[in-house]
Design a protein around this motif. Structure first.
Motif, PDB file in Angstrom:
ATOM      1  N   TRP A 126      10.714  -5.493  11.642  1.00  0.00           N
ATOM      2  CA  TRP A 126      10.246  -4.738  12.376  1.00  0.00           C
ATOM      3  C   TRP A 126       9.919  -4.967  14.317  1.00  0.00           C
ATOM      4  CZ3 TRP A 126       6.769  -1.705  15.015  1.00  0.00           C
ATOM      5  CH2 TRP A 126       6.568  -0.364  15.671  1.00  0.00           C
ATOM      6  N   GLY A 127      10.582  -4.479  15.189  1.00  0.00           N
ATOM      7  CA  GLY A 127      10.382  -4.227  16.511  1.00  0.00           C
ATOM      8  C   GLY A 127      10.697  -5.772  17.190  1.00  0.00           C
ATOM      9  N   CYS A 128      10.446  -6.446  17.925  1.00  0.00           N
ATOM     10  CA  CYS A 128      10.689  -7.400  18.325  1.00  0.00           C
ATOM     11  C   CYS A 128       9.387  -8.201  18.853  1.00  0.00           C
ATOM     12  CB  CYS A 128      10.735  -7.596  19.311  1.00  0.00           C
ATOM     13  SG  CYS A 128      12.343  -6.262  19.917  1.00  0.00           S
ATOM     14  N   GLY A 129       9.417  -8.557  17.579  1.00  0.00           N
ATOM     15  CA  GLY A 129       8.054 -10.208  17.194  1.00  0.00           C
ATOM     16  C   GLY A 129       8.098 -11.919  17.562  1.00  0.00           C
ATOM     17  N   MET A 130       9.148 -12.091  18.488  1.00  0.00           N
ATOM     18  CA  MET A 130       8.456 -13.602  18.616  1.00  0.00           C
ATOM     19  C   MET A 130       7.350 -14.267  19.372  1.00  0.00           C
ATOM     20  SD  MET A 130      10.790 -16.588  21.043  1.00  0.00           S
ATOM     21  CE  MET A 130      12.613 -15.998  18.874  1.00  0.00           C
ATOM     22  N   TRP A 131       6.955 -12.607  20.796  1.00  0.00           N
ATOM     23  CA  TRP A 131       5.860 -12.773  21.603  1.00  0.00           C
ATOM     24  C   TRP A 131       3.955 -12.822  20.770  1.00  0.00           C
ATOM     25  CZ3 TRP A 131       6.064 -14.955  26.812  1.00  0.00           C
ATOM     26  CH2 TRP A 131       7.377 -14.794  27.002  1.00  0.00           C
ATOM     27  N   ALA A 132       4.652 -12.104  19.680  1.00  0.00           N
ATOM     28  CA  ALA A 132       3.066 -12.173  19.111  1.00  0.00           C
ATOM     29  C   ALA A 132       2.662 -13.679  18.849  1.00  0.00           C
ATOM     30  CB  ALA A 132       3.228 -11.474  17.859  1.00  0.00           C
ATOM     31  N   GLY A 268      -3.994  -4.828  -4.340  1.00  0.00           N
ATOM     32  CA  GLY A 268      -5.005  -4.164  -3.054  1.00  0.00           C
ATOM     33  C   GLY A 268      -4.842  -4.766  -1.774  1.00  0.00           C
ATOM     34  N   LEU A 269      -4.678  -5.951  -1.413  1.00  0.00           N
ATOM     35  CA  LEU A 269      -4.200  -6.224  -0.524  1.00  0.00           C
ATOM     36  C   LEU A 269      -3.293  -6.056  -0.165  1.00  0.00           C
ATOM     37  CD1 LEU A 269      -4.230  -7.981   2.050  1.00  0.00           C
ATOM     38  CD2 LEU A 269      -4.206 -10.698   0.266  1.00  0.00           C
ATOM     39  N   LEU A 270      -2.130  -6.141  -1.364  1.00  0.00           N
ATOM     40  CA  LEU A 270      -0.451  -5.965  -1.106  1.00  0.00           C
ATOM     41  C   LEU A 270      -0.227  -4.002  -0.788  1.00  0.00           C
ATOM     42  CD1 LEU A 270       0.943  -8.031  -3.518  1.00  0.00           C
ATOM     43  CD2 LEU A 270       1.562  -8.243  -1.138  1.00  0.00           C
ATOM     44  N   ALA A 271      -1.060  -3.200  -1.322  1.00  0.00           N
ATOM     45  CA  ALA A 271      -0.849  -2.235  -0.856  1.00  0.00           C
ATOM     46  C   ALA A 271      -1.417  -1.480   0.467  1.00  0.00           C
ATOM     47  CB  ALA A 271      -1.819  -1.396  -2.320  1.00  0.00           C
ATOM     48  N   ARG A 272      -2.406  -1.934   0.541  1.00  0.00           N
ATOM     49  CA  ARG A 272      -2.898  -2.208   1.881  1.00  0.00           C
ATOM     50  C   ARG A 272      -1.660  -2.527   3.047  1.00  0.00           C
ATOM     51  NH1 ARG A 272      -7.497  -2.032   5.134  1.00  0.00           N
ATOM     52  NH2 ARG A 272      -8.526  -0.320   3.445  1.00  0.00           N
ATOM     53  N   VAL A 273      -1.312  -3.444   2.946  1.00  0.00           N
ATOM     54  CA  VAL A 273      -0.184  -4.377   4.050  1.00  0.00           C
ATOM     55  C   VAL A 273       0.838  -3.284   4.014  1.00  0.00           C
ATOM     56  CG1 VAL A 273       1.590  -5.812   4.281  1.00  0.00           C
ATOM     57  CG2 VAL A 273      -1.074  -6.973   3.438  1.00  0.00           C
ATOM     58  N   PHE A 274       1.760  -3.152   2.639  1.00  0.00           N
ATOM     59  CA  PHE A 274       2.871  -1.815   3.037  1.00  0.00           C
ATOM     60  C   PHE A 274       2.295  -0.488   3.008  1.00  0.00           C
ATOM     61  CE2 PHE A 274       4.434  -5.637   1.201  1.00  0.00           C
ATOM     62  CZ  PHE A 274       5.950  -5.516   1.168  1.00  0.00           C
ATOM     63  N   GLU A 275       1.055  -0.007   3.157  1.00  0.00           N
ATOM     64  CA  GLU A 275       0.685   0.675   3.556  1.00  0.00           C
ATOM     65  C   GLU A 275       0.652   1.414   5.605  1.00  0.00           C
ATOM     66  OE1 GLU A 275      -3.231   2.024   3.452  1.00  0.00           O
ATOM     67  OE2 GLU A 275      -3.557   2.341   0.697  1.00  0.00           O
ATOM     68  N   ARG A 276       1.124   0.090   6.205  1.00  0.00           N
ATOM     69  CA  ARG A 276       0.822  -0.388   6.927  1.00  0.00           C
ATOM     70  C   ARG A 276       2.382  -0.539   7.910  1.00  0.00           C
ATOM     71  NH1 ARG A 276       0.294   1.385  11.850  1.00  0.00           N
ATOM     72  NH2 ARG A 276      -2.194   1.960  10.926  1.00  0.00           N
ATOM     73  N   PHE A 277       3.418  -1.154   6.463  1.00  0.00           N
ATOM     74  CA  PHE A 277       4.851  -1.484   6.823  1.00  0.00           C
ATOM     75  C   PHE A 277       5.233   0.301   7.145  1.00  0.00           C
ATOM     76  CE2 PHE A 277       8.958  -1.193   4.561  1.00  0.00           C
ATOM     77  CZ  PHE A 277       9.308  -1.868   5.521  1.00  0.00           C
ATOM     78  N   GLU A 278       5.006   0.473   6.089  1.00  0.00           N
ATOM     79  CA  GLU A 278       4.987   2.088   5.698  1.00  0.00           C
ATOM     80  C   GLU A 278       5.045   3.370   7.062  1.00  0.00           C
ATOM     81  OE1 GLU A 278       5.016   6.308   2.540  1.00  0.00           O
ATOM     82  OE2 GLU A 278       4.585   4.508   2.174  1.00  0.00           O
ATOM     83  N   ALA A 279       3.502   3.399   7.967  1.00  0.00           N
ATOM     84  CA  ALA A 279       3.938   3.671   8.248  1.00  0.00           C
ATOM     85  C   ALA A 279       4.054   3.793   9.869  1.00  0.00           C
ATOM     86  CB  ALA A 279       2.143   3.890   8.879  1.00  0.00           C
ATOM     87  N   VAL A 280       4.471   2.225  10.311  1.00  0.00           N
ATOM     88  CA  VAL A 280       5.377   1.911  11.053  1.00  0.00           C
ATOM     89  C   VAL A 280       7.120   2.186  10.979  1.00  0.00           C
ATOM     90  CG1 VAL A 280       3.760   0.067  12.233  1.00  0.00           C
ATOM     91  CG2 VAL A 280       5.821  -0.499  11.093  1.00  0.00           C
ATOM     92  N   VAL A 281       7.292   2.094   9.711  1.00  0.00           N
ATOM     93  CA  VAL A 281       8.438   2.460   9.613  1.00  0.00           C
ATOM     94  C   VAL A 281       9.139   4.414   9.503  1.00  0.00           C
ATOM     95  CG1 VAL A 281      11.257   2.744   8.283  1.00  0.00           C
ATOM     96  CG2 VAL A 281       9.383   0.212   7.982  1.00  0.00           C
ATOM     97  N   ARG A 282       8.246   4.667   9.029  1.00  0.00           N
ATOM     98  CA  ARG A 282       8.251   6.118   9.670  1.00  0.00           C
ATOM     99  C   ARG A 282       7.986   6.990  11.143  1.00  0.00           C
ATOM    100  NH1 ARG A 282       7.970   9.647   5.464  1.00  0.00           N
ATOM    101  NH2 ARG A 282       7.563   8.039   3.107  1.00  0.00           N
TER     102      ARG A 282
END
Length: 307
Positions: A126-132, A268-282
């Motif tokens: 998502w986005g443009c990641g290389m500069w991270a 639980g960790l994966l659920a938190r990670v994919f909450e962030r994924f869903e937020a940015v995709v929306r």
């Protein structure tokens, strides 16, 4: 059949010529022009319907099926601009110093990891990641990015060269070699043992990984990779999620960092990670690169899922 051979040769030349234009010449303008000028050109190019056409139309069809592209024309311009800029980052990273990073990348939050501390850094297509990775290295971290072995490169000489060179650029930007997957965990464990960090781009189709956990994402079932989350829990390694956004008006970048710390529960960790994924995709659906693979990503749980 000489006619068939000639037709195949011409088709191959058309593919190679398109790759030269889309992967080298157009995004390569970023290497020779000031970023403000090249990004202004990229914004204009984002309106060219033939640019990355097959990829864009396949992605649009999937996004529309998910209700994520109500304005098709606008969605295509955004998607095309993100893809073009992401390719340009290969050339920017080769030709710009950390001064470019300090000027054009704004960070919110912090990595939550001290130099010399093992960590799992999680992001998405998502986005443009290389500069991270360049940002992490500039702040004393030594990340190794996990990369999948490239597929579908047979008969694509230019694309094969581009992928090889992009991985070299990534290794230079992060100050450490990439780790190829699938493969043994020795390199990953060695990196953590040396107090280094591992970057995983976690939103991959389930058929690329051996063990998964079923989760709902964007209202649909997804089987998400579980092995690294389980290993991070087992090794007591802290986790940070990050995204790198592109300002569609200016070309500036926004690095958003979300330290999650050490977890005792992989699911639980994966659920938190994919909450962030869903937020940015929306938030910005057209910034997700893998709409082209959405049919593989959104899939019902199958036998072999981690329970």
């Amino acid at each position: 059949m000489p006619g068939a051979r000639v037709a195949a040769m011409l088709a191959r030349l058309r593919v190679e010529a398109r790759d030269v234009l889309e992967l080298l010449l157009l995004p390569g303008l970023a290497a020779v022009l000031p970023w403000r000028w090249s990004f202004a050109l990229f914004r204009r190019m984002a309106g060219w319907p033939w640019l990355y056409r097959a990829q864009c139309m396949r992605a649009l069809a999937q996004a529309q099926g998910a209700g994520m592209a109500p304005d098709a024309a606008r969605w295509l311009r955004e998607y095309r601009l993100v893809i073009l800029t992401d390719h340009a980052d290969h050339y920017l990273a080769r030709t710009r110093s950390d001064a470019w990073l300090r000027r054009h990348v704004r960070a919110t939050g912090d990595w939550g990891v001290a130099p010399g501390q093992a960590a799992l850094l999680v992001t998405f297509h998502w986005g443009c990641g290389m500069w991270a990775q360049r940002h992490a290295h500039a702040h004393g971290l030594l990340p190794h990015t996990l990369v999948a072995s490239p597929e579908g490169l047979r008969g694509r000489t230019v694309l094969r060269w581009y992928v090889r060179e992009r991985l070299r650029t990534l290794a230079d930007a992060q100050g450490r070699p990439v780790i190829h997957v699938p493969g043994p965990m020795r390199s990953l464990r060695r990196a953590w043992g040396a107090g280094e960090q591992v970057v995983v781009v976690i939103d991959v189709p389930a058929d690329q990984v051996p063990g998964t956990v079923p989760l709902p994402v964007l209202g649909r079932p997804v089987r998400v990779p579980a092995a690294l989350a389980r290993l991070a829990v087992e090794q007591r390694v802290p986790v940070t999620v990050y995204t790198l956004d592109l300002d569609l008006a200016t070309g500036e970048r926004q690095l958003r960092l979300y330290p999650l710390g050490v977890w005792d529960d992989a699911e639980g960790l994966l659920a938190r990670v994919f909450e962030r994924f869903e937020a940015v995709v929306r938030e910005r659906p057209a910034s997700w690169h893998l709409w082209t693979e959405a049919g593989r990503f959104f899939a019902p749980p199958q036998q072999g899922d981690v329970k």
